[in-house]
Enzyme design. Structure first.
Site, short mmCIF file in Angstrom:
data_model
loop_
_atom_site.label_atom_id
_atom_site.label_comp_id
_atom_site.label_asym_id
_atom_site.label_seq_id
_atom_site.Cartn_x
_atom_site.Cartn_y
_atom_site.Cartn_z
N SER A 1 0.86 -1.18 0.00
CA SER A 1 0.00 0.00 0.00
C SER A 1 0.89 1.23 0.00
O SER A 1 1.94 1.24 0.64
CB SER A 1 -0.87 -0.03 1.25
OG SER A 1 -1.24 1.30 1.62
N LYS B 1 1.10 -3.29 4.72
CA LYS B 1 0.18 -4.07 3.89
C LYS B 1 0.86 -4.92 2.81
O LYS B 1 1.86 -4.54 2.22
CB LYS B 1 -0.80 -3.13 3.16
CG LYS B 1 -1.79 -2.42 4.02
CD LYS B 1 -2.95 -3.27 4.53
CE LYS B 1 -3.76 -3.98 3.50
NZ LYS B 1 -4.75 -3.10 2.85
N GLU C 1 -7.30 -10.86 -6.58
CA GLU C 1 -8.42 -9.93 -6.79
C GLU C 1 -8.68 -9.72 -8.27
O GLU C 1 -9.83 -9.69 -8.72
CB GLU C 1 -8.11 -8.60 -6.10
CG GLU C 1 -8.10 -8.73 -4.58
CD GLU C 1 -7.58 -7.48 -3.89
OE1 GLU C 1 -8.29 -6.93 -3.06
OE2 GLU C 1 -6.46 -7.05 -4.20
#
Ligand code: ARG
Length: 467
Positions: free
Chosen positions: A277, A283, A290
């Site tokens: 991130s 992260k 996804e």
């Protein structure tokens, strides 16, 4: 020169001209168009429309086109070509002169595009089946790596029963092997040659359709020229098979995302396929998963576009059919790009077998096995279920597991309990209890693994034979 310029007296509106072209997307059919043209040229020679020198001239010209395209992708930059058929004719005439125009004797673009698309679908299926086999191979390796280690299986996303980790992975293997089968089935109906069907009523020359089909590796020839030039069932079937495959990939991705969350902690995301991130330094995001999940939306969209495009068409060819190409290409190319990536992810992922095993040992997932213990001792199952339900209640009150209840406690619920009850609660006993074909008993899982390996080998052998 346009392929139809005699009839239309004035030039097309330039905007419309650009807009109606398909070359921008059907240029990817060059290989198929050249193969079909070679076969057609040979049949023209047999029908005495081409002399031997003309045939040689045309075949050499077609080869040169292939070489030029290979040498430079910009060879295909042609702002005037209407479609791939027009492009090849233009190039051929530029290379060998007016003899090039003879190639179109007795054929129509309607049968050409139907043929090119069948060849495209067939090649895509062969590639996909081989890639699916590789991907399943990776799944099997992970499955073997897990040995007999266990994890919870969920129903309603609530812990249900423990299973061998390999058993869980083999569930996906089944889905993907079914997808490979579906593609093989679709291949049978796609592998039929429309050439010789003409525009709608059949060729106007005595072409040897069987010889053309043979040369192109088709299994047989289409039976009806009207159907052959307007049928896109093979595209519908293929893209629908792809949408089921994509849906399986999406379910797989969703579960991997879930299991990689800190709450589950079953999976360490492979860094090579994840991003961080820009804001939160800690992260690691499951990007490949996804994107896999969302790609399925495109494929389902493509399948829907195709169905809707076809549903109102009168026989036979209509220009609407040109619009079946892009959804086909998008679906095929999206899935073809995706599967090797999924295989790569599969190879790189690490499972936290310890944590999975731990999760498999708590939460009363041995309750059904416990009720089965009583049933085997003559207690009707419905009553046994009731008794174990009460035992679970007791454990919840005491914040313990079934194995922590004393024999005395248990016998108060039902006299059929004995000392051997405790061993039936152990994880290995619970797994071994599911000893049916397709069940999670470790010996059954080993058999299933071996079976799946054989099935992959068969797919690989077939892919090899088709290559
Ligand atoms: N580009 C056309 C297609 O994809 C080729 C067939 C054209 N046929 C015709 N009659 N205009 O459908």
């Amino acid at each position: 020169m346009k392929m139809w310029s005699g009839r239309v007296g004035r030039p097309l509106d330039p905007e419309f001209e650009r807009w109606q072209r398909s070359f921008e997307f059907d240029r990817r059919l060059l290989r198929e168009e050249l193969a079909a043209s070679r076969a057609h040229a040979r049949s023209l020679k047999s029908a005495a429309i081409l002399s031997s020198p003309e045939l040689i001239n045309i075949l050499e010209g077609l080869d040169r086109i292939a070489k030029n395209a290979q040498a430079s992708p910009s060879f295909l930059d042609d702002a005037e070509a209407e479609d791939i058929h027009h492009f090849v004719e233009k190039q051929l005439v530029a290379l060998i002169g007016d003899t090039g125009y003879k190639l179109h004797s007795g054929r129509s673009r309607n049968e050409q595009i139907a043929t090119d698309l069948r060849l495209y679908v067939r090649a895509a299926i062969d590639q996909l089946r081989s890639d699916v086999a590789d991907c399943v191979g990776e799944l099997l390796q992970r499955a073997e790596q897990g040995g007999n280690s266990a994890m919870p299986a969920y129903t309603h996303l609530q812990r249900a029963e423990p299973v061998v980790v390999a058993h869980w992975l083999l569930a996906y293997v089944e889905m993907f092997l079914r997808d490979a089968d579906r593609l093989a089935d679709c291949r049978k109906r796609a592998n039929v040659c429309p050439l010789g069907s003409g525009a709608v009523a059949g060729a106007t020359l005595p072409l040897d359709r069987e010889a053309i089909a043979d040369e192109l590796g088709f299994e047989s020839i289409t039976a009806n020229s009207i159907d052959a030039t307007s049928d896109r069932d093979f595209v519908l079937e293929f893209v629908n098979a792809l949408s089921i495959l994509a849906l399986h990939l999406s379910r797989w991705a969703e579960e991997m995302i879930l299991f990689s969350s800190q709450e589950f902690g079953f999976i360490h995301l492979p860094e090579a396929y994840s991003t961080g991130s820009s804001a939160m330094p800690q992260k690691l995001n499951p990007d490949l998963l996804e994107l896999t999940r969302v790609k399925s939306a495109r494929i389902v969209g493509d399948a829907t576009s195709l169905m809707v495009a076809m549903k109102g068409l009168p026989l036979a060819y209509n220009k609407d059919l040109q619009e079946t190409q892009e959804p086909l290409f998008e679906a095929a190319e999206t899935v073809m790009a995706l599967i090797p990536l999924v295989a790569g992810w599969m190879k790189a992922v690490e499972f936290n077998f310890e944590r999975m095993q731990q999760a498999a040992q708590s939460g009363f997932m041995n309750a059904w096995a416990a009720a089965t213990y009583l049933a085997k001792r003559g207690v009707p199952f419905r009553l046994a279920h009731e008794v174990i339900g009460k035992a679970v209640q007791l454990c919840l009150d005491r914040n313990c597991e079934l194995k922590d209840l004393s024999l005395e406690d248990l016998r108060q619920l039902n006299p059929a309990f004995d000392q051997d009850f405790y061993s039936c609660l152990e994880l290995q006993s619970v797994l071994a209890l599911h000893d049916v074909p397709g069940g999670t008993a470790p010996s059954r899982v080993r058999q299933a693994l071996a079976q799946s390996k054989k099935r992959i080998e068969l797919i690989r052998e077939e892919a090899h034979a088709h290559a």
